[in-house]
Enzyme design. Structure first.
Site, PDB file in Angstrom:
ATOM      1  N   HIS A  58      29.895 -44.004  16.105  1.00  0.00           N
ATOM      2  CA  HIS A  58      29.666 -45.288  15.441  1.00  0.00           C
ATOM      3  C   HIS A  58      30.390 -45.302  14.095  1.00  0.00           C
ATOM      4  O   HIS A  58      30.728 -44.244  13.551  1.00  0.00           O
ATOM      5  CB  HIS A  58      28.172 -45.514  15.213  1.00  0.00           C
ATOM      6  CG  HIS A  58      27.415 -45.806  16.467  1.00  0.00           C
ATOM      7  ND1 HIS A  58      26.107 -46.249  16.450  1.00  0.00           N
ATOM      8  CD2 HIS A  58      27.761 -45.713  17.784  1.00  0.00           C
ATOM      9  CE1 HIS A  58      25.690 -46.434  17.690  1.00  0.00           C
ATOM     10  NE2 HIS A  58      26.671 -46.105  18.518  1.00  0.00           N
ATOM     11  N   GLU A  60      29.360 -45.793  11.085  1.00  0.00           N
ATOM     12  CA  GLU A  60      28.700 -45.025  10.020  1.00  0.00           C
ATOM     13  C   GLU A  60      28.964 -43.533  10.173  1.00  0.00           C
ATOM     14  O   GLU A  60      29.253 -42.846   9.187  1.00  0.00           O
ATOM     15  CB  GLU A  60      27.174 -45.261  10.050  1.00  0.00           C
ATOM     16  CG  GLU A  60      26.762 -46.690   9.824  1.00  0.00           C
ATOM     17  CD  GLU A  60      26.527 -47.485  11.104  1.00  0.00           C
ATOM     18  OE1 GLU A  60      25.595 -48.309  11.113  1.00  0.00           O
ATOM     19  OE2 GLU A  60      27.273 -47.296  12.095  1.00  0.00           O
ATOM     20  N   CYS A  88      21.678 -48.356  13.522  1.00  0.00           N
ATOM     21  CA  CYS A  88      20.795 -48.003  14.629  1.00  0.00           C
ATOM     22  C   CYS A  88      19.986 -46.763  14.217  1.00  0.00           C
ATOM     23  O   CYS A  88      20.254 -46.170  13.161  1.00  0.00           O
ATOM     24  CB  CYS A  88      21.624 -47.720  15.878  1.00  0.00           C
ATOM     25  SG  CYS A  88      22.554 -46.165  15.802  1.00  0.00           S
ATOM     26  N   CYS A  91      22.244 -43.677  13.407  1.00  0.00           N
ATOM     27  CA  CYS A  91      22.980 -43.799  12.150  1.00  0.00           C
ATOM     28  C   CYS A  91      22.049 -43.766  10.942  1.00  0.00           C
ATOM     29  O   CYS A  91      22.383 -43.163   9.921  1.00  0.00           O
ATOM     30  CB  CYS A  91      23.824 -45.068  12.154  1.00  0.00           C
ATOM     31  SG  CYS A  91      25.175 -44.974  13.367  1.00  0.00           S
TER      32      CYS A  91
END
Length: 165
Positions: A58, A60, A88, A91
């Site tokens: 992701h 992040e 999420c 993260c």
């Protein structure tokens, strides 16, 4: 909850939106992230899960990995992460482990948001590190980019089904 964001906050979120376009051009969900310390960008990233065949890639996580290498430390003290979509749970956990001081996100994630929408990993007794979290910066721009992507993706899938692919 309404936050007052600075012009600098808006500039960094604008950069995160630009990075989200990189993700979109690679066929990824358009999410971008920027990590800042003392007004300087330390690291940037965008979603690369499909490209890298990695569920953890992701925006992040990509940004935290680059920042750790840049600073030679996984503890990213006194930093702010700007991201176009609410983190999420994965993260959010990584941001807590990294000791990011402040998290600023654009669009709220009604399905998997872990910064207050579905759940909040940044609050409560279980959090061993506390981060200031602010959502809704340039929310409309961030949300519209994501909605346009998913609308286009659904249309492409529908067309492939019509063609029997």
């Amino acid at each position: 909850m309404q936050h007052s964001f600075s012009e600098l906050d808006k500039q960094f979120m604008q950069r995160a939106l630009e990075l989200a376009k990189n993700a979109e051009s690679e066929g990824e969900v358009p999410v971008g992230a920027v990590l800042v310390q003392d007004g300087d960008i330390i690291a940037e990233g965008w979603n690369r899960s499909i490209t890298c065949h990695d569920a953890t890639a992701h925006a992040e996580i990509q940004t935290l990995r680059k920042a750790g290498e840049a600073l030679s430390n996984y503890r990213l003290l006194d930093t702010t992460l700007y991201v176009t979509l609410e983190p999420c749970p994965m993260c959010a956990g990584a941001l807590l482990h990294s000791r990011v001081k402040r998290v600023v996100f654009g669009a709220y994630d009604l399905k998997a948001g872990a910064a207050g929408t579905v759940l909040n990993l940044f609050e409560g007794q279980a959090a061993y590190h506390y981060a200031d979290v602010e959502g809704g910066l340039m929310e409309q721009e961030c949300r519209e980019m994501l909605q346009a992507f998913f609308k286009r993706r659904r249309k492409e899938i529908k067309e492939k089904k019509k063609q029997g692919l």
